[in-house]
Design an enzyme around this catalytic site. Structure first.
Site, PDB file in Angstrom:
ATOM      1  N   ASP A  60      71.182  14.364-110.268  1.00 41.03           N
ATOM      2  CA  ASP A  60      70.235  13.025-110.691  1.00 41.03           C
ATOM      3  C   ASP A  60      69.024  12.796-109.984  1.00 41.03           C
ATOM      4  O   ASP A  60      68.988  12.062-109.246  1.00 41.03           O
ATOM      5  CB  ASP A  60      70.873  11.940-110.910  1.00 41.03           C
ATOM      6  N   ASP A 120      64.820  19.719-100.364  1.00 42.39           N
ATOM      7  CA  ASP A 120      64.732  20.277-101.915  1.00 42.39           C
ATOM      8  C   ASP A 120      66.246  20.583-102.235  1.00 42.39           C
ATOM      9  O   ASP A 120      66.574  21.398-101.748  1.00 42.39           O
ATOM     10  CB  ASP A 120      63.559  20.994-101.489  1.00 42.39           C
ATOM     11  N   GLY A 121      66.491  19.605-103.485  1.00 37.90           N
ATOM     12  CA  GLY A 121      67.668  20.634-103.742  1.00 37.90           C
ATOM     13  C   GLY A 121      67.796  21.736-104.386  1.00 37.90           C
ATOM     14  O   GLY A 121      68.758  22.837-103.903  1.00 37.90           O
TER      15      GLY A 121
END
Length: 251
Positions: free
Chosen positions: A132, A114-115
């Site tokens: 993005d 998970d970013g």
């Protein structure tokens, strides 16, 4: 995740979909290193903003998609080391199988995570962070929250740049841009919306960016000669939108 991953082809362009008609990435089969979608080209306008031959040296990309941004930087900036954080392993598999994602562990680190969690838990810093990331319903989730943008700032080197793809057509982007501005002491701006409805926001740390549009156009011509990427239409739209008072881009 419950969505399907679909690969489609039409008129020489291969596209990535998450179980809908929404295009999550695209590649012209005959030119796999080219940035096919307008908004991906616009995100690379960040390359014009620092007059440093070493920029960008360390890059973090959150959201892989069809690997367009990853491949462009990998190919044209051979000294850059890239970390790509993608939450869905099937997207990584599709990028490798269908979109020519390079395998080079020395320069390209692909992380399944998970970013927002990754950037909170790792203290590495970067020259350039590109965000993005969207789910199947085109929602960025935690990647569009104030704590995430604040964490992005803390993970940028001095003179670092954050670039975020915001979707402006359906829900508007102004609240998102305000969160970015708050996190960067108002040092952020949004490029005029692309035809696709994408709005690219750029924020900066370190030395103030003050570049005359004429100088940016010269740099854009040099970048076009080097990479084939034409950012002149982006600069013309900036000029027409009066985003650069006095003909100077300031961030």
């Amino acid at each position: 995740m419950s969505f399907s991953i679909d690969i489609r082809e039409a008129t020489g362009v291969r596209t990535l979909h998450f179980g809908s008609d929404w295009i999550q990435g695209a590649m012209r089969i005959a030119r796999p290193w080219r940035l096919e979608l307008d908004y991906t080209r616009e995100m690379m306008a960040s390359l014009l903003l620092r007059d440093d031959t070493r920029f960008p040296c360390k890059v973090l990309l959150i959201g892989l998609g069809a690997a367009s941004l990853t491949k462009f930087i990998y190919r044209h900036y051979p000294l850059a080391k890239l970390t790509v954080v993608e939450i869905e392993p099937r997207v990584v598999a599709a990028a490798r199988q269908f979109f020519k994602l390079p395998e080079d562990p020395l320069r390209l680190d692909i992380v399944i995570a998970d970013g927002s969690q990754y950037i909170a838990e790792h203290d590495k810093t970067y020259d350039l962070i590109l965000v993005d990331g969207f789910d199947a319903n085109a929602r960025p989730g935690k990647l569009n929250m104030l704590p995430f943008y604040q964490m992005c700032r803390s993970r940028l080197n001095n003179n670092g740049i954050l670039v975020v793809n915001l979707l402006g057509r359906s829900r508007g982007y102004h609240a998102s841009l305000e969160r970015i501005r708050t996190s960067f002491d108002e040092r952020a701006l949004a490029f005029p919306s692309c035809d696709s409805g994408n709005v690219i926001a750029v924020a900066a740390t370190g030395e103030k960016i003050e570049i005359a549009l004429n100088e940016l156009k010269k740099q854009a011509l040099e970048l076009k000669q080097k990479t084939g990427l034409n950012l002149l239409p982006t600069l013309v739209r900036l000029e027409q939108a009066k985003s650069c008072p006095g003909g100077i881009l300031r961030i």
